[in-house]
Scaffold this active site. Structure first.
Site, short mmCIF file in Angstrom:
data_model
loop_
_atom_site.label_atom_id
_atom_site.label_comp_id
_atom_site.label_asym_id
_atom_site.label_seq_id
_atom_site.Cartn_x
_atom_site.Cartn_y
_atom_site.Cartn_z
N GLY A 56 -2.74 -2.97 -2.70
CA GLY A 56 -3.15 -2.38 -3.96
C GLY A 56 -4.43 -3.00 -4.44
N GLY A 57 -4.85 -2.57 -5.65
CA GLY A 57 -6.10 -3.06 -6.18
C GLY A 57 -6.09 -4.55 -6.45
CG MET A 58 -3.87 -6.48 -9.33
SD MET A 58 -2.66 -7.28 -10.37
CE MET A 58 -3.16 -8.98 -10.19
N GLY A 59 -4.46 -6.76 -4.58
CA GLY A 59 -4.30 -7.51 -3.35
C GLY A 59 -3.30 -6.85 -2.42
CB VAL A 61 2.98 -6.96 -1.10
CG1 VAL A 61 4.34 -7.63 -1.15
CG2 VAL A 61 2.44 -6.73 -2.51
CE LYS A 76 2.37 -7.78 -6.13
NZ LYS A 76 2.67 -6.95 -7.34
CG ASP A 154 3.23 -2.67 -14.67
OD1 ASP A 154 3.05 -1.54 -15.16
OD2 ASP A 154 2.92 -2.96 -13.51
#
Length: 589
Positions: A56-59, A61, A76, A154
């Site tokens: 994803g955009g954050m990294g 997994v 993650k 979230d």
């Protein structure tokens, strides 16, 4: 710059920028982050990468193996190095220890090490009891976090996993916030935290759909934002659709702020909870997730209803009791719901109140009303103010439901008929001697195996739900002066059933029990000239038999396995309207 020829090592995240002002301003920006790509066998400290689980955009997994403990974990990896503040909050989340929370094992300089959860995210529409079971477990997880001052911020289906054994795990508390935003926190930091969970590529609409209105406006949030998201998740599990809609981020967030959900298809027993969770003003919203858990534990049968009918200009209130269990035994929360059902426009309820039944799933009421023509059946969802006629049911009487609440059987013109709620012309199942309503009423019952029993003056007959030749299984005994049979009702095992016998001998009249295997064996359960209704057990409490004594509605514990009453009857309601011609049809469950 992104190298389109190489195309590796980069991820895109599209998100909305917010300004914390009453008018929502949105814009789109493309953020390019460099993410270290790990391959199987590489290590992050003691953790050996096994495979990629997602990106994803954050990294990214990864599935990894903890070489010290020999267990598999999920890691993650962030696209950026964690700040001191984020690491401090992540370690506070790691202190959570709850069976419904995905455990955070460790925090590295740019990665989180979490419990590896095998399972799928919940996807609606789910059966009501399944959705409520999952909701209870989610509420338990949130309660444990909120007690420690941790707000998830979230919560969405993608952050919830259902293990094969039915256990729910809430994930990504590693992105949560400890305590509300402080006065010293900058607006930029607040907005960054706000969008932290929404930066996974392709997931912005999903996250925007679960933001509370104050969160969508860029305002500081507290645990009530989680309660809003909990309501959205439960709504989706029940309805199979989102309560708020939009084709892009701005439309979705505008819908969250301005629109109200559609309640069609949401079970009545869940609506009070959902409306409390989805209050747009956080001051009016449910304040504690523990209250949601209590509401989830309330049984649907905890309702008492009223039905108004108007024959020849005379108004009367008919009490409807769904169950007595929570009135008989003390419980922490007891609610009785009472409301009136008006006849549809230009109609009146039929003088013979023999056509009123609540569906097994508690969602619908079918009743008998007449206008300028013959009486017919009408269907009203209990979460709606409108009713609709069921075509082809003119002259219908004594309706009863299929166990799946999808069909209604009824008597009309000397025949037993079946109407499906999806529409179509009612089908004739068999001939039935409907007779005249006088000293005895009739009725029918339908079990999960597709067996229908119905009562006539001559006895109780059996017929397949698909139609066929009816077969008598209980016949009138002239030596006992029996003159009619009424109100058969299957017990939970689908084999035993209750039914009424009317006799000129007062000692013979009453409610009896029989079985499909040995219908000739009769057991008198209760001496009465009115009907009785069995209310099934709830939450470990025994089942009950509801019956009238004079104008008092009583409930008494009833063991459906041993076919016997237990203890003493308990009064539920006084001054029940009684019409002698229909033998106690003034209440139902």
């Amino acid at each position: 710059m992104y190298d389109a020829q190489k195309g590796t090592g980069l991820n895109f995240a599209v998100f909305a920028k917010f300004e914390p002002v009453p008018v929502l301003h949105t814009g789109l920006a493309i953020i390019v982050r460099t993410v270290p790509t790990l391959t199987p066998g590489q290590r992050l400290g003691p953790y050996e990468v096994v495979s990629v689980l997602g990106a994803g955009g954050m990294g990214e997994v990864y599935r990894a193996r903890d070489t010290r403990l020999g267990r598999e974990v999920a890691i993650k990896v962030s696209a950026e190095r964690f700040s001191e503040r984020f690491e401090r909050e992540a370690r506070a989340v790691a202190a959570l220890n709850h069976p419904n929370v995905c455990t955070l094992h460790d925090v590295g300089p740019n990665y989180l090490v979490m419990e590896l959860v095998e399972g799928e995210s919940p996807k609606g529409p789910l059966p009501v009891e399944t959705a409520l079971d999952y909701a209870r477990q989610i509420a338990d997880a949130l309660e444990a976090a909120h007690e420690k001052g941790i707000v998830h911020r979230d919560l969405k289906p993608e952050n919830i996993k259902i293990k094969p054994d039915g256990t729910v795990k809430v994930l990504d508390f590693g992105l949560a916030k400890v305590a509300p935003a402080s006065a010293g926190e900058s607006q930029a930091e607040a907005r960054a935290t706000l969008t932290m969970g929404a930066t996974e590529a392709g997931m912005i609409l999903g996250t925007a759909a679960y933001m509370a209105p104050e969160q969508a406006r860029g305002k500081p949030v507290d645990k009530r934002a989680d309660i809003w998201a909990f309501g959205v998740v439960l709504y989706e599990m029940l309805a199979g659709r989102k309560p708020f809609k939009g084709d892009d981020v701005s439309e979705m967030l505008a819908s969250v702020i301005k629109d109200d959900p559609e309640w069609d298809g949401i079970p009545a027993k869940a609506q009070r909870l959902l409306r409390s969770c989805l209050e747009k003003d956080p001051k009016q919203r449910l304040r504690d997730i523990a209250d949601a858990r209590l509401l989830l534990e309330e049984p649907a049968q905890q309702q008492a209803m009223g039905l108004r009918y108007v024959p020849a200009g005379v108004m009367a209130l008919i009490a409807a009791v769904v169950t007595a269990l929570w009135l008989i035994q003390p419980v922490p929360v007891t609610l009785a719901w009472r409301f009136a059902v008006e006849p549809p426009p230009d109609t009146i309820f039929s003088f013979r109140i023999t056509g009123t039944e609540i569906s097994p799933d508690g969602r619908f009421l079918v009743f008998r009303a007449s206008g300028s023509g013959a009486p017919s059946l009408w269907l009203r969802p209990l979460d709606s103010l409108a009713a609709r006629p069921l075509p082809g049911t003119e002259g219908a009487d004594f309706p009863f439901w299929s166990p799946d609440s999808k069909s209604i059987a009824f008597f009309a013109r000397g025949e037993l008929m079946r109407a499906d709620l999806v529409g179509g012309t009612p089908a004739v199942l068999c001939e039935a001697d409907s007779g005249e309503v006088g000293l005895v009423s009739m009725g029918g019952t339908w079990n999960r195996d597709g067996v229908i029993l119905f009562a006539t003056r001559q006895g109780v007959l059996r017929v397949p739900a698909s139609g066929g030749m009816p077969v008598p299984i209980v016949a009138a005994d002239a030596s006992r002066q029996e003159i009619g049979f009424s109100y058969p009702q299957f017990l939970p095992d689908g084999k035993h059933f209750l039914y009424g016998i009317a006799s000129t001998d007062a000692g013979t009249s009453g409610v009896y029990a029989g079985s499909l295997d040995r219908p000739q064996d009769r057991v008198q359960v209760l001496k009465t000239e009115a009907k009785a209704i069995y209310a099934a057990p709830i939450a470990g409490r025994p089942g009950n038999l509801l019956f009238l004594r004079g104008r008092t509605l009583l409930a008494q514990n009833f063991d459906a396995g041993k076919i016997r009453l237990q203890g003493d009857p308990t009064p539920l309601a006084e001054d029940i309207a009684v019409l002698p011609s229909v033998r106690g049809a003034a209440f139902w469950a």
